[in-house]
Scaffold this active site. Structure first.
Site, PDB file in Angstrom:
ATOM      1  N   GLY A 218     -20.426 -55.227  25.522  1.00  0.00           N
ATOM      2  CA  GLY A 218     -21.211 -56.175  26.314  1.00  0.00           C
ATOM      3  C   GLY A 218     -20.659 -56.341  27.712  1.00  0.00           C
ATOM      4  O   GLY A 218     -21.002 -55.599  28.638  1.00  0.00           O
TER       5      GLY A 218
ATOM      6  N   ASN B 125     -31.124 -62.433  15.425  1.00  0.00           N
ATOM      7  CA  ASN B 125     -30.093 -63.197  16.129  1.00  0.00           C
ATOM      8  C   ASN B 125     -30.066 -64.634  15.614  1.00  0.00           C
ATOM      9  O   ASN B 125     -30.970 -65.408  15.902  1.00  0.00           O
ATOM     10  CB  ASN B 125     -30.374 -63.146  17.632  1.00  0.00           C
ATOM     11  CG  ASN B 125     -29.254 -63.784  18.435  1.00  0.00           C
ATOM     12  OD1 ASN B 125     -28.366 -64.436  17.880  1.00  0.00           O
ATOM     13  ND2 ASN B 125     -29.301 -63.607  19.744  1.00  0.00           N
TER      14      ASN B 125
ATOM     15  N   GLY C  19     -15.918 -60.790  26.497  1.00  0.00           N
ATOM     16  CA  GLY C  19     -14.860 -60.002  27.119  1.00  0.00           C
ATOM     17  C   GLY C  19     -13.515 -60.155  26.428  1.00  0.00           C
ATOM     18  O   GLY C  19     -13.425 -60.604  25.282  1.00  0.00           O
TER      19      GLY C  19
ATOM     20  N   LYS D 286     -27.108 -61.099  13.448  1.00  0.00           N
ATOM     21  CA  LYS D 286     -26.081 -61.272  14.483  1.00  0.00           C
ATOM     22  C   LYS D 286     -25.499 -62.660  14.299  1.00  0.00           C
ATOM     23  O   LYS D 286     -26.228 -63.663  14.360  1.00  0.00           O
ATOM     24  CB  LYS D 286     -26.704 -61.124  15.874  1.00  0.00           C
ATOM     25  CG  LYS D 286     -25.759 -61.341  17.076  1.00  0.00           C
ATOM     26  CD  LYS D 286     -24.837 -60.189  17.290  1.00  0.00           C
ATOM     27  CE  LYS D 286     -24.002 -60.314  18.566  1.00  0.00           C
ATOM     28  NZ  LYS D 286     -24.743 -59.954  19.814  1.00  0.00           N
TER      29      LYS D 286
ATOM     30  N   ASN E   3     -21.200 -62.829  18.123  1.00  0.00           N
ATOM     31  CA  ASN E   3     -21.883 -63.205  19.356  1.00  0.00           C
ATOM     32  C   ASN E   3     -20.830 -63.852  20.254  1.00  0.00           C
ATOM     33  O   ASN E   3     -19.664 -63.993  19.872  1.00  0.00           O
ATOM     34  CB  ASN E   3     -23.029 -64.168  19.030  1.00  0.00           C
ATOM     35  CG  ASN E   3     -24.149 -64.125  20.048  1.00  0.00           C
ATOM     36  OD1 ASN E   3     -23.901 -64.114  21.247  1.00  0.00           O
ATOM     37  ND2 ASN E   3     -25.381 -64.083  19.576  1.00  0.00           N
TER      38      ASN E   3
ATOM     39  N   CYS F 179     -27.616 -67.662  18.972  1.00  0.00           N
ATOM     40  CA  CYS F 179     -27.682 -67.888  20.410  1.00  0.00           C
ATOM     41  C   CYS F 179     -27.126 -69.292  20.701  1.00  0.00           C
ATOM     42  O   CYS F 179     -27.631 -70.289  20.175  1.00  0.00           O
ATOM     43  CB  CYS F 179     -29.113 -67.803  20.946  1.00  0.00           C
ATOM     44  SG  CYS F 179     -29.129 -68.101  22.737  1.00  0.00           S
TER      45      CYS F 179
ATOM     46  N   LYS G 264     -32.568 -56.674  24.518  1.00  0.00           N
ATOM     47  CA  LYS G 264     -32.345 -58.110  24.749  1.00  0.00           C
ATOM     48  C   LYS G 264     -33.059 -58.861  23.630  1.00  0.00           C
ATOM     49  O   LYS G 264     -34.151 -58.471  23.211  1.00  0.00           O
ATOM     50  CB  LYS G 264     -32.958 -58.512  26.107  1.00  0.00           C
ATOM     51  CG  LYS G 264     -33.028 -60.019  26.320  1.00  0.00           C
ATOM     52  CD  LYS G 264     -31.656 -60.635  26.412  1.00  0.00           C
ATOM     53  CE  LYS G 264     -31.719 -62.173  26.421  1.00  0.00           C
ATOM     54  NZ  LYS G 264     -30.362 -62.757  26.207  1.00  0.00           N
TER      55      LYS G 264
HETATM   56  O1  LIG Z   1     -28.311 -67.096  26.609  1.00  0.00           O
HETATM   57  C1  LIG Z   1     -28.698 -66.052  26.022  1.00  0.00           C
HETATM   58  O2  LIG Z   1     -29.781 -65.476  26.245  1.00  0.00           O
HETATM   59  C2  LIG Z   1     -27.758 -65.553  24.987  1.00  0.00           C
HETATM   60  N1  LIG Z   1     -26.442 -65.488  25.347  1.00  0.00           N
HETATM   61  C3  LIG Z   1     -25.466 -65.124  24.427  1.00  0.00           C
HETATM   62  O3  LIG Z   1     -24.283 -65.071  24.763  1.00  0.00           O
HETATM   63  N2  LIG Z   1     -25.833 -64.820  23.162  1.00  0.00           N
HETATM   64  C4  LIG Z   1     -27.113 -64.852  22.748  1.00  0.00           C
HETATM   65  O4  LIG Z   1     -27.389 -64.564  21.563  1.00  0.00           O
HETATM   66  C5  LIG Z   1     -28.126 -65.231  23.707  1.00  0.00           C
HETATM   67  I1  LIG Z   1     -30.105 -65.235  23.104  1.00  0.00           I
END
Ligand SMILES: O=C(O)c1[nH]c(=O)[nH]c(=O)c1I
Length: 305
Positions: free
Chosen positions: A265, A122, A215, A159, A188, A125, A44
């Site tokens: 995922g 990452n 998905g 990412k 992502n 997000c 994570k």
């Molecule tokens: O909300 C999240 O924790 C999250 N959710 C995502 O769909 N991608 C991400 O990089 C992250 I850091």
């Protein structure tokens, strides 16, 4: 039949692993993946300190995929780093922070550790309130990478969010090609979608229901991002394909577009870690039918008209 994948000096038995955020929050969940048919795992995305994340409900799935606004809940870099330092084999550590100063702090911590896997930085997000995705700000991304590679000595990839304009693929690829990046992971979740239930209500609480889509919904966009970067990046930057993988055929398509590792995922969230064996067997069936003995024989061989 050889399903091996090489990224820099790291070799993996097969292309499959989880996508960051799914089944990878605790050591127990990571051990479940490590003891499955997956060839590796990614943690994570973690930060300097633990985070609670957003209010629930913050995850919802239906037959076409998922939507989430988790808000980056995680157990903190020390939790994941201590665990990873105890392992043999090659694994991925996903990290980010709320600003560039703290991104350097967390990467310096990793730099000084005995972690010997790959860092997945990452930059995408979509669920931190008030924080735009770093990788949609090209100037900031360029400067961040320039500063990172002044000190960071381990193996790092990024990412990325999905891009939807060919000019953006060009700009981003030109930036990435300047740096000793080991891999680019596309994509992502598609940020800030909404799903509505039969009570005329959004299905997740944070941000008025706006969240990242995953998905089957996102496979065409994921494949396009994989192929766009495969066409543009210099060959020692490997592509990791993420998005919409439900079957062996989907893995095959990601590799056809240029992917090396392929991350799962939403489907992993639904099916748990037995999904890796099923999808691996389906991929082997396809390769047998097409008389391929290794992934190199068809990687990037997507045909155009
Ligand atoms: O909300 C999240 O924790 C999250 N959710 C995502 O769909 N991608 C991400 O990089 C992250 I850091």
């Amino acid at each position: 039949m050889n399903l091996k994948v090489k990224i820099k000096d790291f070799e993996f038995e097969n292309p499959l692993m989880n996508a960051a955020g799914v089944n990878c929050y605790t050591i127990d969940e990571l051990e479940e993946i490590r003891n499955s048919k997956a060839a590796s795992f990614v943690t994570k995305t973690c930060t300097l300190n633990t985070r609670q994340g957003n209010l629930e409900p913050r995850y919802y799935e239906n037959e076409l995929g998922s939507i989430n606004s988790m808000g980056l809940p995680n157990l903190g870099i020390d939790y994941y780093l201590n665990y990873l330092e105890s392992l043999d084999g090659t694994y991925f550590l996903s990290v980010t922070e709320m600003n560039t100063e703290n991104i350097h702090k967390i990467l310096e911590k990793i730099n000084e550790s005995s972690f010997n896997g790959l860092v997945e930085l990452n930059l995408s997000c979509p669920n931190i309130e008030g924080k735009p995705q770093i990788a949609y700000d090209f100037k900031t991304t360029d400067k961040l990478l320039a500063d990172i590679f002044k000190y960071f000595k381990k193996d790092l990839g990024v990412k990325l969010p999905p891009y939807f304009d060919l000019a953006h693929f060009d700009i981003m690829a030109n930036i990435l090609n300047k740096y000793p990046i080991r891999f680019v992971n596309s994509i992502n979740s598609i940020g800030n979608a909404i799903i509505i239930d039969e009570n005329d209500t959004v299905v997740i609480k944070p941000k008025n229901g706006f969240g990242g889509l995953g998905g089957e919904y996102i496979k065409p966009t994921a494949l396009a991002n994989v192929n766009a970067f495969y066409r543009r990046l210099n060959k020692d930057i490997k592509i990791i394909g993420t998005g919409g993988v439900n079957t062996g055929r989907d893995v095959y398509e990601h590799i056809l577009c240029g992917a090396y590792m392929v991350q799962i995922g939403t489907r992993l969230q639904k099916e748990k870690s037995k999904v890796f064996e099923r999808i691996l067997n389906e991929l082997k069936e396809i390769m047998k039918e097409k008389n391929y003995n290794s992934l190199d024989e068809f990687r990037g061989k997507l045909k155009t008209l």
